[in-house]
Design a protein around this motif. Structure first.
Motif, PDB file in Angstrom:
ATOM      1  N   CYS A  85       0.860  -1.202   0.000  1.00 54.02           N
ATOM      2  CA  CYS A  85       0.000   0.000   0.000  1.00 54.02           C
ATOM      3  C   CYS A  85       0.883   1.234   0.000  1.00 54.02           C
ATOM      4  O   CYS A  85       0.597   2.225  -0.680  1.00 54.02           O
ATOM      5  N   GLY A  86       1.968   1.162   0.777  1.00 48.10           N
ATOM      6  CA  GLY A  86       2.908   2.283   0.819  1.00 48.10           C
ATOM      7  C   GLY A  86       3.456   2.565  -0.576  1.00 48.10           C
ATOM      8  O   GLY A  86       3.477   3.704  -1.038  1.00 48.10           O
ATOM      9  N   LYS A  87       3.880   1.503  -1.251  1.00 47.26           N
ATOM     10  CA  LYS A  87       4.470   1.664  -2.604  1.00 47.26           C
ATOM     11  C   LYS A  87       3.447   2.208  -3.587  1.00 47.26           C
ATOM     12  O   LYS A  87       3.749   3.035  -4.427  1.00 47.26           O
ATOM     13  N   LYS A  88       2.226   1.712  -3.451  1.00 44.19           N
ATOM     14  CA  LYS A  88       1.174   2.041  -4.429  1.00 44.19           C
ATOM     15  C   LYS A  88       0.432   3.330  -4.054  1.00 44.19           C
ATOM     16  O   LYS A  88      -0.454   3.783  -4.754  1.00 44.19           O
ATOM     17  N   LYS A  89       0.828   3.894  -2.912  1.00 43.28           N
ATOM     18  CA  LYS A  89       0.188   5.130  -2.402  1.00 43.28           C
ATOM     19  C   LYS A  89      -1.302   4.948  -2.118  1.00 43.28           C
ATOM     20  O   LYS A  89      -2.139   5.799  -2.441  1.00 43.28           O
ATOM     21  N   VAL A  90      -1.632   3.811  -1.563  1.00 40.28           N
ATOM     22  CA  VAL A  90      -3.010   3.600  -1.103  1.00 40.28           C
ATOM     23  C   VAL A  90      -3.051   4.148   0.318  1.00 40.28           C
ATOM     24  O   VAL A  90      -2.301   3.679   1.175  1.00 40.28           O
ATOM     25  N   ASP A  91      -3.892   5.156   0.587  1.00 44.40           N
ATOM     26  CA  ASP A  91      -3.828   5.779   1.917  1.00 44.40           C
ATOM     27  C   ASP A  91      -4.916   5.308   2.885  1.00 44.40           C
ATOM     28  O   ASP A  91      -4.940   5.714   4.041  1.00 44.40           O
ATOM     29  N   SER A  92      -5.841   4.452   2.408  1.00 39.46           N
ATOM     30  CA  SER A  92      -6.926   4.014   3.289  1.00 39.46           C
ATOM     31  C   SER A  92      -7.084   2.496   3.192  1.00 39.46           C
ATOM     32  O   SER A  92      -7.217   1.963   2.084  1.00 39.46           O
ATOM     33  N   VAL A  93      -7.044   1.841   4.346  1.00 43.75           N
ATOM     34  CA  VAL A  93      -7.073   0.378   4.348  1.00 43.75           C
ATOM     35  C   VAL A  93      -8.038  -0.128   5.415  1.00 43.75           C
ATOM     36  O   VAL A  93      -8.041   0.370   6.544  1.00 43.75           O
ATOM     37  N   VAL A  94      -8.853  -1.107   5.020  1.00 48.21           N
ATOM     38  CA  VAL A  94      -9.696  -1.798   6.003  1.00 48.21           C
ATOM     39  C   VAL A  94      -9.099  -3.186   6.187  1.00 48.21           C
ATOM     40  O   VAL A  94      -8.963  -3.930   5.211  1.00 48.21           O
ATOM     41  N   ILE A  95      -8.712  -3.508   7.419  1.00 47.79           N
ATOM     42  CA  ILE A  95      -8.135  -4.837   7.666  1.00 47.79           C
ATOM     43  C   ILE A  95      -9.179  -5.711   8.366  1.00 47.79           C
ATOM     44  O   ILE A  95      -9.531  -5.477   9.524  1.00 47.79           O
ATOM     45  N   ILE A  96      -9.662  -6.690   7.623  1.00 51.50           N
ATOM     46  CA  ILE A  96     -10.698  -7.591   8.130  1.00 51.50           C
ATOM     47  C   ILE A  96     -10.074  -8.639   9.067  1.00 51.50           C
ATOM     48  O   ILE A  96     -10.674  -9.059  10.055  1.00 51.50           O
ATOM     49  N   THR A  97      -8.871  -9.020   8.743  1.00 48.20           N
ATOM     50  CA  THR A  97      -8.168 -10.120   9.400  1.00 48.20           C
ATOM     51  C   THR A  97      -8.214 -10.093  10.930  1.00 48.20           C
ATOM     52  O   THR A  97      -7.967  -9.045  11.544  1.00 48.20           O
ATOM     53  N   ALA A  98      -8.489 -11.251  11.511  1.00 43.15           N
ATOM     54  CA  ALA A  98      -8.415 -11.405  12.965  1.00 43.15           C
ATOM     55  C   ALA A  98      -7.047 -11.983  13.324  1.00 43.15           C
ATOM     56  O   ALA A  98      -6.256 -12.315  12.447  1.00 43.15           O
TER      57      ALA A  98
END
Ligand code: COA
Length: 697
Positions: A85-98
């Motif tokens: 995400c850092g490389k791709k410049k994605v600034d918003s992430v939802v982490i579903i993972t438990a």
């Protein structure tokens, strides 16, 4: 704010799967199925295409920009995705993972590393361990919930995914719509405060609803809620409050505090409406989302039977609503069509043979009466009434009503269709009248909160240099508890009135001091080493003359010399004996989440048994101090009973605000009690008779 979470132009699902039943499939399916119109990128190294969308092996292979990434990969793989995400410049992430903080220390470590890295890369995160997010206006369903809420004006956030699922199902059943639906999960980055702020700024959200187990940053939460609740109601159900905080307390205040009181105080001071149960949460949500706020407390009840009317009247009696006396003009209009056996007074009982026409005409007249601020319509399914027709009539009139209308059609089978009609027309319908009254009561309280004037905060002159010196010397001596003289000096530095006192080194000095102070006096051993003075025979009270003072001086010094020979004796304190006044207790404690908390209650030895106390988070406004005095059950005793002079309430208020300032100025004070604070009759002030202060470096 948080725009890429709720209105992204493109979404990637990392861990998207072709296999129905897997979470990575459900999320992608929800995004596609519920009408998201932006670009969707499934990320899966093994797939070419999923659900008709071209898949990519990783985020960086996607040829366009990505606003939001939803991650459904096992915990060990999440850090790698964040790097991408850092490389791709994605600034918003939802982490579903438990598998993070919630599973123990290893998970907590992983989560902390993830949080640090995300922060370094400027990435905002919802989750981990969450169900996902939904925005019905966008529309975007980036969750693995089974279903999509209807669109509406409630913004919902929850720390528990399971509660999200339950609320969603309830809302679909009740026809309640949402603007946003957010599962916060472990709140690694985005917490409830930021979500409240974001929903506060979202024009589609009119009511904010939340389920909380804990608050991340108490002061920030209060500040945000206070700001947002001035324009939008925030209704919260808070679970998991325990009295764990009370465990190791050395003061009365500490023993009585507990996190439940802290949360209650914090919610009250921030304008948050606290729902006591899921049922109330639903009940309040329905009313707030669909009805205008009542302009005042006057409630009219329309019913076709006596019992439910009385239940509702009782509930209203326990609330801040009043049963409105029906104006003569209105009563006369009602009499024109109601049978003589009906009651045109409140509750307006249109009796058992009421038809839907009678309901309609009555409601019309009641809505027309400007002195009535809210209406509750009750119905029991008698043979004479067609509940569905009544519901239709209410729906017709409610359309243009400027006051809130709530209903309780009691029963089940015969009222089911009618309830459905009410729901379809956004008219709150409750199984029981008490719930309907509670919802109106919450709306009225909220209106009052919104309209109340800005709070006044006062700042007193205090000798903080002296306080600092005393604390430094106590810490130097490796102590935490202040001795009486030190505690007295601290209070004096904050402008408290103390009983006059002098230290006497000889019998003659004691007699002189007593005659200067005036009889009767109290005498106490003055020694930094004697903490439990009474137990050691170091206190005498009610000394009326010179002879008694001489004898007391001798007794006190010899008792201490005998029982605690190593104690350093500085002399004997001769103190004014304050005889007039009512005993109250004031205290400070510190809550883990919210910081300094101030307590007020009726004082004396029974304070911990009676628990008649109130709490507020510091700093205290003058109005909050006043409210906490009036909140205790025994407040009438302070106002004076049976011809007694009223106590000096203003003096208590002043003392509470001074104490709050002291708690704010000196974070090293962990607990303090002023017990008793003697409250003289009105205009004569208050005297801090005894104090106990505990500090920590
Ligand atoms: N990038 C993208 N996709 C990858 C990948 C990578 N680096 N590595 C593997 N994948 C693929 C997998 O091959 C799999 O696809 P497939 O189904 O086509 O084989 C998919 O991504 C998912 O990975 P998988 O290893 O099968 O994970 P999973 O589906 O078994 O579990 C979670 C992932 C997130 C669902 C699981 O770890 C989890 O946390 N479950 C609980 C979630 C929860 O309860 N949250 C809280 C709710 S309130």
């Amino acid at each position: 704010m948080l725009e890429h979470f709720f209105n992204p132009s493109s979404v990637a699902v990392v861990g998207a799967s072709q296999k129905p039943g897997k979470i990575g499939y459900d999320i992608l399916n929800n995004i596609v199925r519920y009408g998201y119109t932006g670009a969707v990128y499934p990320i899966n190294p093994k797939a070419q295409e999923i659900l008709g969308r071209r898949a990519y092996p990783d985020l960086v292979s996607v040829p366009s920009d990505i606003d939001l990434a939803v991650v459904a990969l096992p915990a060990a793989a999440v850090m790698g995705v964040v790097e991408q995400c850092g490389k791709k410049k994605v600034d918003s992430v939802v982490i579903i993972t438990a598998g993070f903080k919630e599973i123990g220390p290893d998970g907590a470590r992983l989560e902390k590393d993830l949080a640090t890295r995300a922060r370094e890369l400027g990435i905002r995160v919802v989750g981990p361990n969450c169900l996902g997010i939904i925005d019905t206006i966008c529309p975007l369903n980036a969750s693995f919930a089974s279903g999509m809420p209807l669109d509406g004006h409630i913004g919902f956030f929850s720390q528990s995914g399971a509660i999200c699922v339950a609320i969603l199902d309830w809302a679909l059943g009740e026809n309640v719509g949402f603007s946003r639906f957010v599962s916060l999960g472990n709140k690694m980055d985005i917490s409830e405060a930021e979500m409240i702020l974001s929903m506060g700024q979202d024009e589609n959200t009119r009511v904010i609803l939340g389920y909380l187990e804990s608050v991340e940053d108490g002061p920030l939460f209060m500040k945000t809620a206070r700001q947002v609740s001035k324009t939008k109601p925030i209704i919260v159900i808070k679970s998991g409050t325990t009295s764990a905080g009370a465990k190791a307390a050395s003061s009365h205040t500490g023993a009585l505090a507990g996190s439940e009181n802290a949360y209650n105080a914090a919610f009250k001071q921030s304008g948050i409406i606290r729902a006591g149960s899921m049922q109330s949460l639903f009940g309040y949500a329905m009313a707030f989302a669909s009805q205008p706020l009542p302009k005042g407390p006057r409630l009219a009840i329309i019913t076709n039977s006596g019992g439910p009317g009385i239940l509702a009247a009782d509930a209203s009696d326990r609330s801040s609503l009043h049963l409105s006396p029906i104006r003569k003009k209105t009563a006369d209009r009602l009499r024109e069509f109601l049978p003589p056996t009906a009651s045109v007074y409140n509750p307006i009982d249109i009796i058992g043979d009421a038809s839907h026409e009678r309901y309609e005409k009555t409601l019309e007249v009641v809505l027309d009466d400007g002195s009535i601020h809210a209406v509750l319509i009750l119905l029991t399914p008698t043979a004479a009434v067609d509940p569905a027709a009544v519901a239709q009539a209410i729906a017709k009139l409610a359309k243009d009503a400027e006051k809130p209308i709530v209903t309780s059609f009691m029963g089940e089978k015969k009222v089911r269709a009618a309830r459905k009609i009410l729901q379809d027309h956004s008219i709150p319908s409750y199984d029981y009248p008490e719930d309907a009254v509670a919802a109106l009561d919450a709306m009225l309280s909220y209106r009052l909160w919104r309209e109340r004037p800005e709070r006044q905060y006062r700042n007193f002159e205090a000798d903080s240099r002296r306080v600092r010196e005393i604390f430094a010397s106590v810490i130097d001596q490796h102590r935490h508890d202040l001795i009486e003289n030190e505690a007295r000096e601290i209070l004096r530095a904050y402008g408290f009135r103390l009983p006059e006192s002098r230290i006497a080194g000889t019998t003659r000095e004691a007699v002189k001091a007593a005659s200067e102070i005036g009889y009767p006096v109290v005498m106490k051993i003055a020694s930094p080493d004697v903490l439990h003075k009474s137990d050691m025979g170091g206190v005498r009270v009610k000394l009326e003359n010179d002879a008694a003072v001489e004898e007391a001086f001798f007794d006190i010094t010899s008792n201490i010399q005998l029982r605690q020979p190593e104690a350093r004796i500085l002399g004997v304190m001769v103190q004014e004996m304050v005889t007039q006044g009512k005993e109250v207790i004031l205290g400070i404690t510190r809550d883990m989440q919210f910081g300094p908390m101030v307590m007020f209650g009726l004082g004396g030895i029974y304070v911990e048994v009676l628990k008649d106390v109130s709490f507020r988070i510091a700093p205290l406004s003058v109005e909050s101090a006043d409210a906490m005095i009036r909140e205790i059950r025994s407040f009438p005793l302070l106002r004076g009973v049976r011809g007694e002079a009223p106590a000096d309430i203003e003096g208590i208020r002043d003392a509470l605000v001074r104490l709050s300032q002291m708690a704010m100025d000196f974070p090293e004070i962990v607990e303090a009690d002023i017990n008793p604070l003697l409250v003289c009759p009105e205009g004569q002030g208050v005297v801090a008779v005894d104090a106990r202060i505990t500090i920590q470096e």
